[in-house]
Structure formats: C-alpha cells, structure tokens
Design a protein around this motif. Structure first.
Motif, PDB file in Angstrom:
ATOM      1  N   ALA A 167       2.457   3.840   5.233  1.00 44.67           N
ATOM      2  CA  ALA A 167       1.422   2.835   4.948  1.00 44.67           C
ATOM      3  C   ALA A 167       0.957   2.140   6.216  1.00 44.67           C
ATOM      4  N   LEU A 214       0.790  -1.237   0.000  1.00 47.25           N
ATOM      5  CA  LEU A 214       0.000   0.000   0.000  1.00 47.25           C
ATOM      6  C   LEU A 214       0.818   1.282   0.000  1.00 47.25           C
ATOM      7  N   ALA A 215       2.146   1.154   0.132  1.00 49.78           N
ATOM      8  CA  ALA A 215       2.959   2.369   0.296  1.00 49.78           C
ATOM      9  C   ALA A 215       2.725   3.355  -0.844  1.00 49.78           C
ATOM     10  N   SER A 265      -0.551   5.386  -0.445  1.00 49.81           N
ATOM     11  CA  SER A 265      -0.821   6.060   0.813  1.00 49.81           C
ATOM     12  C   SER A 265      -0.029   7.351   0.927  1.00 49.81           C
TER      13      SER A 265
END
Lengths: 556, 435
Positions: free
Chosen positions: A150, A142-143, A146
């Motif tokens: 994350a 997800l980094a 986001s």
C-alpha cells in the motif's frame, strides 16, 4: 376487500382538503369522503377487476421501469466510506453537508435529495479530506485495495499494474459494480496527468468519491430490468444503509436470476446489519430523531444527554420488538416493554429493569411508540401541544393529510392563557367556532388524549392542582370513531385498526422506494405487499420482506 | 467524530505552507490589466423571524421629521441613510394563511404559493424566486444565504432560486465560510512568492478531476428521463460553479477570516460570525449578495437565553407570559443592533468617493407583523444604504401597501424589470424611495 378499502382511504385522503369549509359533520370531512368512497373504490378497482383492462390503473403493472437516480444519504455516504477505507464506525465526513429537505415525511425522498452548488462544494471538500486521511496512512486504509504494497501507492512512481488494480478495486466498491474500460482509462488519465504517480492516485480517488456513480444509487436498468449489481445495491442500501459488501458484489458477478431473489432478500435480512432498518423506518416516519436536537433548557430536568437518550430509546424499542418480539404493528404501537436507559429515570421514575435490560412500563400509563418520551417531547414546544399531537396522529398514522390553514381565514385569535387554565380550556373555541371546528375537531380531541404527558413525556395526573381530564375522541375515520378515556386506550385500538394497517404500508413504501405512493403504484407494487401484510396480522417484518421482493421484481 | 483538518493541512503536497495566520496580502488582482473600475453594487438582507412588536418598533413623527423608537435606537447614527416603514404587508397576505413558514416563503419573493401535491413535508413553494437570487443572477454573483442555526429547514427557507423551485438551504457559519472563501483562504496562507506556482498546480489538479466528473455525468445523463436529468443537471451546475470559482481565484486585497478561528459558540456568536463573513466576502469582492436568517420561524427551544429568555422565541412571540413582551422587545433590539453592526462596518469602510454603505442596499424585515396573531400586515421594515444614489433616505414612510414596492425598488436599482413578484398583485417601486 382490503384493497378496495385501502383505495377508499387513499382517495379519501386525496380529497380531504377543505375540511375547514364544513360547518356541520356531514358534507366535507374525511369521514364523509370515506363514506362516499363506494364510488371511488369502484373506479379504483376497475384496473384489477377488468382483468388487464387497458384503461384501468392496473394496466401498466407489467410495463418496463424507467431509469432513475437516488442520491446516497449522508449516513450511507459515511458508512460506505468507513467500510471501504476501514475507518472506525461512526466516522463522519458529512457534518457540514446542508440538510436535505424532508419529502412526504421521509428524509430519503429521492426528489428532495438534490445536489445544490453548496453540497457540490462540500462533496469536493469531503473527498479531499478523505483522500488526505487515507493516503497519510495507506497501510491501514488501503492495503486491502492495493495489489502491491500500500505504501507504494503513495510513492512517486507506483507500478502501473498497481495503479490499475487499485482503481478497479476501489471503483468496484464505490460504484457498486465493476468499472467499465472507459472508466478505468478516465481515472488512469488523471493519474498520468499528475505531477507524480502517487499524487495522481490521490486525485483519481478524489474524483471517484465525487462521481455520480458513487453518489447516486443508479438504477439505469437493462431492458427494463434491474441488473444484478443494481439488485444487491438496492438491498444493501435499503436494509443495511451501506453499499453492498464483497460477498454481495461476488453474488452479483455470478448473476442473480429471478429465482434467486427470494434467497437474496433472506440473506440480506438475516445479516446483523439489517437490525437497524426497522428503527430507521419508524423513526423517520414519525420524525422521532428530531427529539435529539430539541432544546428544553427551560425545564430543570433537561440535559442534552436526556433528549439523546430519548432518541436512543426509540431505536432500541423498535429493535427489541423486531428482533425479540413478534414484530407486529400492534406491538409497536401498544407495547409496554422498553429497553432500560438510566438517563430516562428522570422521566419514567426509578428503574425496575428486568433481564436483558427490558423495562416493563405501567400498562395504565404507556402504550407503544407514541407514548415514548421521544415522541411526546418532540411535539411539545415547549409545552404539550394538543393540536400538533393530534395533527401528527391524523397525518402520519392515519395517512390523512390535513389541509393547510385556509386562505381568507380571519386572524386566529387564540386567547392568551389565563393562569390556572388548562390547554384544553384554552383551545375550547376551536370546538365552538364553526370556522375552526371543521378541521380542529379532527385534531384537538385526539391531542387531548395525550394530556397525561408533560413536555418531556413524563406521566402526570394533575395540572394546575386539578386532576387531569385526558378524555378525547376520534372522528372522521372508518373504524376508530368514538370517545376514549386517554391515549393508552386510543392507541391500543389504533394499533390493530384498519386505518393503521392501511397507512403503514404506504409509509413503508415511501421509505423503500424514496417516492410517494400514487394509485398505480398502490395497485401494482404496494397492493401485493399490503394484502400480505394485513393477512399476516400486521407483521412489519413480513411487510418489509414482501416489499423488498416486490421492489426487485418491479421497477416503478 | 470527523477527523477535522486544519485548513493549513489540507494541501500537504505543497509542503511549503506556512502556519501563520493572515493576512494582508499583495494582490494578484493588481497584476490584472488596469481598467475603469465600476463601483460594486451589493444587496444585504436580514430577516427577523417570528414577527415583532409593532408598537415598540414604529418611529414617531412625520415623514421627514421623526424620532426613532428605542428598538430602532441602534440605527440612530445612520438615520439619514435609512428609510423606515410602517404598514407594509406580505403581498396578497391572505393566501399565506398566517403561517410562519409560508410567510417566510413570501416575504422576499412576492409570489403566490403553490401546494406541491400535498407534500406534507415541503408544504408550499413560492411560484418564483426571491429578490436576493434574482439580483445575484443579474450581477453574476455568488449569493450567500446564511443562518445562525442548524434546524428543521422547513421553517428556515427564505431564499428561492429561479426556475426550478429550488429552495436555498441556509448555511451555518462554517458552511458559509467554505462556500464563500474555500480555496481562496487556502491560497491566502501560501507565501506570496509561491502563490503563482500553487495556483497553477491547484488549477491543473482540480481541472483533471472535474474533467473526469463531466465524463461521468455525460455517461449517465442520456439514459435518464427529463425529471431525473434535471436532478443531475443541477448537480453539474454545482460542479461548474466550483470550476468557475477556480478560474476566478486570486488573492483578494482584503482581510479574510480564518476558518478555525470562527466563534460558533451559540446564536449570538454565530450571528456575528455570519455578519463578519458576509462583510469580508463583500469587501473582498467574493460575493455581492447575502441573506441572513439568524433564527428559523416557529423555532424550538429558548434560543435567546443570552437575552434572559427562558422560552422559545416562537412562544415569546405569542406572549404567553407577562415577561414575554419585554423579552420580545429585547430580541427585536438585538436584531437591530446586529443590523446596525453590519451597517457600521460598511459605513466605516471607504470605497470610491464614499463608503461601502453607498454601494450596498441593506434590507431588514420581519416575515410577519405582530407575531402573536401571525399578522401578514405591519411588517417591520428598514432599508439602509444606497445603490448609485438611487434611493432617497432619511424618511419615515407610513404605507398601506405590499412589500413588493420595496422589493421592486431594489430590483429597479439593480436594473431588473419590475414589478417584482407575481404580476397579478405585485406593485412597482415605491416612488417615495426614488431620490
């Protein structure tokens, strides 16, 4: 000229039902319909010939399109999720999705790809599984989505701007367009209602993964035109089999004018992700991936790896012609060069692979896609089946659907095979009994041409100790009628025939549009592509390019 | 490739899930208001594809004094609970053109078939729904339609939903498990003391997701044509079904199978897994209607290798080799053993004053008679069990009639109007079947 011949063919196939009634050659075979086609083509040309005539089929070409929705295939779902959340290529969440019915040969028929209650449930479970996996390791998955760390997303109380940023970034890529303010607040409401903010973000993601805006390619149009986002989505999903990447989404954000469309098509086609498109088209059209699940364990050569290698070879074969070769239908249906795969030595014999893994097959034994084991083994259940092979050539390559077995036909009495008897002898009655012959003369003699290939597609010259008679014939076509010595001779002719040149664009239309061709579409959309195709000597890549361009311009 | 998750991992947020297997659980159902509980009514259908061998199937003797064939021997203990048929045919079979898949489309629908614009892939649709779907609608039950295999669905469709020509794609045992049990099985693994809290939270979370989805559907729907809208509405109906099953979610007073324990190692195991999960779903009150088509018609490959067969069942049904006759008899006996296995489960489970078999009508049928000439006549058909004592059993009926007489009797027993099927040729309930 081309167009009238195509319409003629189109009409002949539309009226070829009832071939079984014909006890003689003249009255009701597709050949007769084709010969009678002068009248039909007059009617068909009326639209284009009368210069925008109101009653002709060409009159509607400028009309606005209608909004439509087209569900993503399981592959498109998996590949989009893998791209978005950075899973390994090939990660699948769709194994337990029920199969979609095939429509008009293609598995991507937009009317057949419905969401049953069973699929709705599996979509819900897949969304839960994906979310659980992704949020277990947010740094990895997800980094890039986001705006904050994350790991904070999964915390009890992520910062508000972090939540909104994540919803917008994820929504953009799933919905293939920016979320509306209303949508952002809809997902925000899920987050707010949850026990913790982190859990809320998970649930919002779960909902986005089940949203119709993700699951369907939505072509909702603005003033009858595709929006820029719909254009890039269409191209990415059709050509790459995955949603548009950040670069395409950025182009869409700037707006894609009509003048930009040609460049956009070139850009998408030049991308390495485009390479699989042609193989998907041919494999789906001829159902060749089906071979991978064929069980022939009654044959000592059979292994699951063998049939998987056959399916792989079909993909590699097409990829090679489209990338390294001339990309023409003539090559696809008559080439003797394939990509070496050691697992197939059991069928082809010991390998003699050249540079780049290319393997030259004996030109007396092989000619094109239909002499690859993937096709030959598929239509052998478990023995080579001349009726089915002939039936498939007629339906899929000539676009001449055979009518179903007629009502009221006396119970078929195909005699049990006698030891020492060949398949050809077994089906001799099909040619002599007038009730059978009307249809079977259009199928069996084409199928007999494949007598040199056994149940797994190996080339054989003897059956039951006797030399094989591989002769056969084609009837009921405009240009291909006649006797042939074997499949190689027949396919070499078919590869450059008007029949195939007229049929292939119709098949590609179904692949690109997810719909069958009707006459109006033929004139408005397919006609342009098809004429260009014939003029370019059957260059499949050019056809695809023209059709994509046409697809952007005309919503049918 | 799929990172397969244990069911027990699925809802890690709860933190308190035990990893223990099941499962005799105190029922939330007991907390429900006590009321007069009607006995359930159920329907089970097993379809044998590729036809059979009529001689090997038929009983001998008269209507009330008859002996079962060797093929039917597995049903010997339940002979007096069953009716055995000779001479049934697929309604108006001529139009079915002796093709496997079309007879499959007809055998449970009693309908004419419609060619959908020469759609080569989808072939022919029946013009009306199959008996299992209609009964499910009547009972407001969730129908299960299962298969032991994943293969070309064109040859695998026997159930048809009302109204919109939607074929029911049969599910493999794993898909069937998810569809039948889904959240219930998760709930079953939560310690009893925490179930109420779990359920409350699950409902709240799911509902917030579903509410958002309804909003999304509504934002698209008005923009679509009627045809496109119908696709979306079918999808919405599926989502509503998820919501309803959430509303109905309680821990059943019964044993559930465990997803990860499903034995799906082949046709034989898969069929048993299918039958087990149908039984459990019925016993738990999660489904009252189930159809099982273990093998699609016109199949590929030697699917019955565990019975010593080297060729595909389809080829065996055409008896292209001398050994195929005996092998086909073995296949039919296997089907009958599977049917008897299920009957036995019902008959050994007390319910009301009798057993589950007294409240379940079980239909076994082939889609064609003799598989070699693809006969539409001489279906091999058995009807076992009962519904409210509707059915007369313990008889051997030699008929020369459409199998809609059987479908109509089933419909009648569930209070559905008859004749079932196309009124131009379907017949009403066979009077011989009425107790």
């Amino acid at each position: 000229m081309r167009r009238s011949r195509r319409l003629e063919l189109l009409r002949s196939l539309a009226t070829s039902g009832g071939c079984y009634v014909g006890l003689d050659d003249g009255t009701s075979s597709p050949a007769a319909e084709g010969a009678d086609g002068g009248q039909a083509s007059d009617a068909g040309d009326g639209g284009s010939g009368s210069g925008g005539g109101e009653s002709g089929v060409g009159a509607d070409c400028d009309s606005d399109g209608a909004p439509r929705i087209w569900r993503l295939s399981p592959q498109q779902y998996d590949q989009t999720v893998a791209w978005l959340f950075r899973f390994d290529a090939g990660t699948t969440w769709t194994e337990e999705f029920p199969q979609d019915p095939e429509g008009f040969y293609f598995k991507n028929n937009s009317d057949a790809m419905k969401v049953s209650s069973v699929l709705a449930l599996q979509l819900s479970r897949a969304a839960e599984d994906i979310v659980e996996t992704v949020f277990t390791n947010p740094t990895e998955h997800l980094a890039h989505l986001s705006p904050c760390e994350a790991a904070d997303l999964a915390a009890d109380a992520p910062p508000a701007e972090c939540i909104d940023g994540f919803i917008e970034a994820t929504g953009l890529r799933l919905f293939r367009r920016p979320l509306t303010a209303e949508e952002v607040s809809r997902y925000r409401a899920i987050v707010d209602a949850a026990t913790t903010g982190g859990r809320g973000v998970e649930l919002a993601t779960e909902a986005m993964l089940q949203s119709p805006h993700f699951l369907y390619r939505t072509e909702l149009l603005t003033q009858g035109e595709l929006t820029s986002y719909e254009k890039v989505s269409l191209l990415a999903l059709t050509v790459w089999d995955v949603g548009p990447d950040d670069e395409l989404l950025a182009l869409a954000e700037q707006g894609i004018a009509t003048d930009d469309e040609a460049d956009l098509v070139e850009k998408v086609l030049a991308d390495p992700r485009a390479e699989g498109a042609y193989a998907r088209f041919f494999v789906d059209w001829l159902d060749m991936d089906g071979v991978a699940s064929v069980d022939k364990s009654n044959d000592p050569r059979y292994t699951p790896e063998l049939v998987q290698a056959m399916a792989q070879e079909a993909n590699d074969y097409i990829g090679f012609i489209m990338k390294e070769g001339d990309g023409t239908q003539a090559s696809v249906f008559s080439s003797t060069q394939t990509i070496h795969n050691p697992a197939l030595d059991a069928i082809y014999g010991p390998a003699v692979a050249g540079p780049d893994g290319v393997r030259q097959l004996p030109p007396t034994e092989r000619a094109g896609l239909l002499t690859l084991p993937a096709w030959l083994a598929l239509y052998s259940d478990p023995k080579p089946t001349p009726i089915v092979r002939g039936h498939e050539v007629r339906q899929r390559l000539f676009c001449q659907p055979m009518p179903p077995i007629p009502p009221g036909l006396p119970t078929p009495q195909v005699p049990d095979p006698v030891p020492g008897e060949t398949e050809r002898e077994r089906f001799a009655r099909h040619a002599t009994d007038p009730v059978c012959a009307g249809c079977h003369k259009l199928m069996d003699p084409i199928g007999f041409l494949f007598s040199n290939y056994d149940a797994l597609g190996a080339y054989i010259t003897e059956e039951q100790g006797q030399p094989i008679d591989s002769s056969g014939s084609i009837a009921g076509t405009n240009t291909l009628d006649g006797d042939y010595a074997n499949a190689v001779e027949m396919l070499t002719r078919v590869a450059e025939s008007d029949e195939l040149t007229a049929c292939l664009p119709q098949q590609m239309y179904k692949f690109v549009y997810g719909q069958p061709v009707d006459v109006r579409e033929d004139v408005c959309g397919l006609g342009v592509s098809s004429d260009a195709y014939a003029a370019a000597n059957g260059d499949v890549r050019l056809l695809f390019r023209t059709m994509l361009h046409r697809r952007l311009a005309t919503v049918l | 490739m799929r990172p397969r998750l244990l069911v027990t991992d699925r809802r890690k947020f709860l933190g308190f899930l035990s990893g223990t297997s099941l499962m005799f659980l105190p029922a939330l159902r007991a907390l429900r208001a006590e009321g007069v509980q009607d006995l359930p009514k159920r329907l089970f259908i097993l379809v044998q594809s590729n036809g059979g061998i009529v001689d090997a199937f038929s009983p001998s003797g008269s209507r009330l004094d008859f002996q079962l064939s060797n093929t039917l021997a597995p049903l010997e203990p339940y002979k007096d609970k069953c009716s055995f048929f000779d001479g049934l045919f697929v309604a108006d079979g001529e139009m079915y053109g002796q093709i496997h898949l079309r007879q499959l489309h007809g055998v449970l629908t009693g309908q004419q078939l419609q060619n959908l614009e020469a759609n080569e892939g989808l072939d022919f649709y029946p013009l009306g729904p199959s008996i299992d779907q209609v009964v499910a609608e009547k009972l407001e039950a969730k129908p299960l339609s299962l298969s032991a295999r994943n293969h070309s669905i064109t040859y695998n469709l026997v159930s048809w939903k009302s109204g919109n020509n939607v074929p029911i794609v049969p599910l493999n045992p794993v898909q069937g498990f998810d569809y039948a049990f889904g959240d219930v099985s998760d709930l079953g693994q939560v310690p009893a003391a925490q179930q109420a809290e779990y359920l409350e939270r699950l409902r709240a979370e799911k509902r917030s997701v579903l509410d958002a989805l309804y909003g999304e559907f509504e934002s698209i729907r008005p923009q679509l044509s009627a045809a496109e809208r119908s696709k979306l509405e079918l999808h919405m109906e599926g989502v509503r079904e998820i919501e309803r099953s959430l509303d109905d979610l309680t821990v059943p007073e019964c044993t559930l199978p465990i997803r990860d324990d499903l034995d799906v190692s082949g046709l034989n195991a898969n069929t048993t897994a299918n039958l087990d999960l149908i039984f459990h779903a019925m016993q738990c009150g999660l489904s009252n209607v189930a159809t099982l088509l273990p093998v699609g018609a016109g199949d590929w490959g030697p699917v019955f290798s565990f019975l010593g067969a080297a060729d595909s069942n389809h080829e065996m049904s055409h008896r292209t080799k001398p050994e195929h006759y005996d092998q086909q008899v073995a296949v039919q006996t296997w089907y009958m053993e599977r049917f008897a296995y299920f009957i036995n489960k019902l008959a050994s489970t007390p319910e009301g004053n009798g057993t589950m078999l007294d409240n379940t009508i079980c239909l076994y049928t082939t889609e064609m008679g003799d598989g070699d000439p693809h006969n539409v006549t001489d279906l091999q058909t058995v009807l076992c069990g009962n519904i409210d004592g509707y059915f007369k059993t313990g008889q051997y009926l030699t008929m020369n009639a459409s199998n809609t007489g059987v479908l109509s009797a089933i419909a009648d027993a569930f209070g559905i109007a008859t004749p079932f099927g196309d009124p131009s040729f379907a017949v009403g309930p066979f009077s011989e079947l009425r107790a």
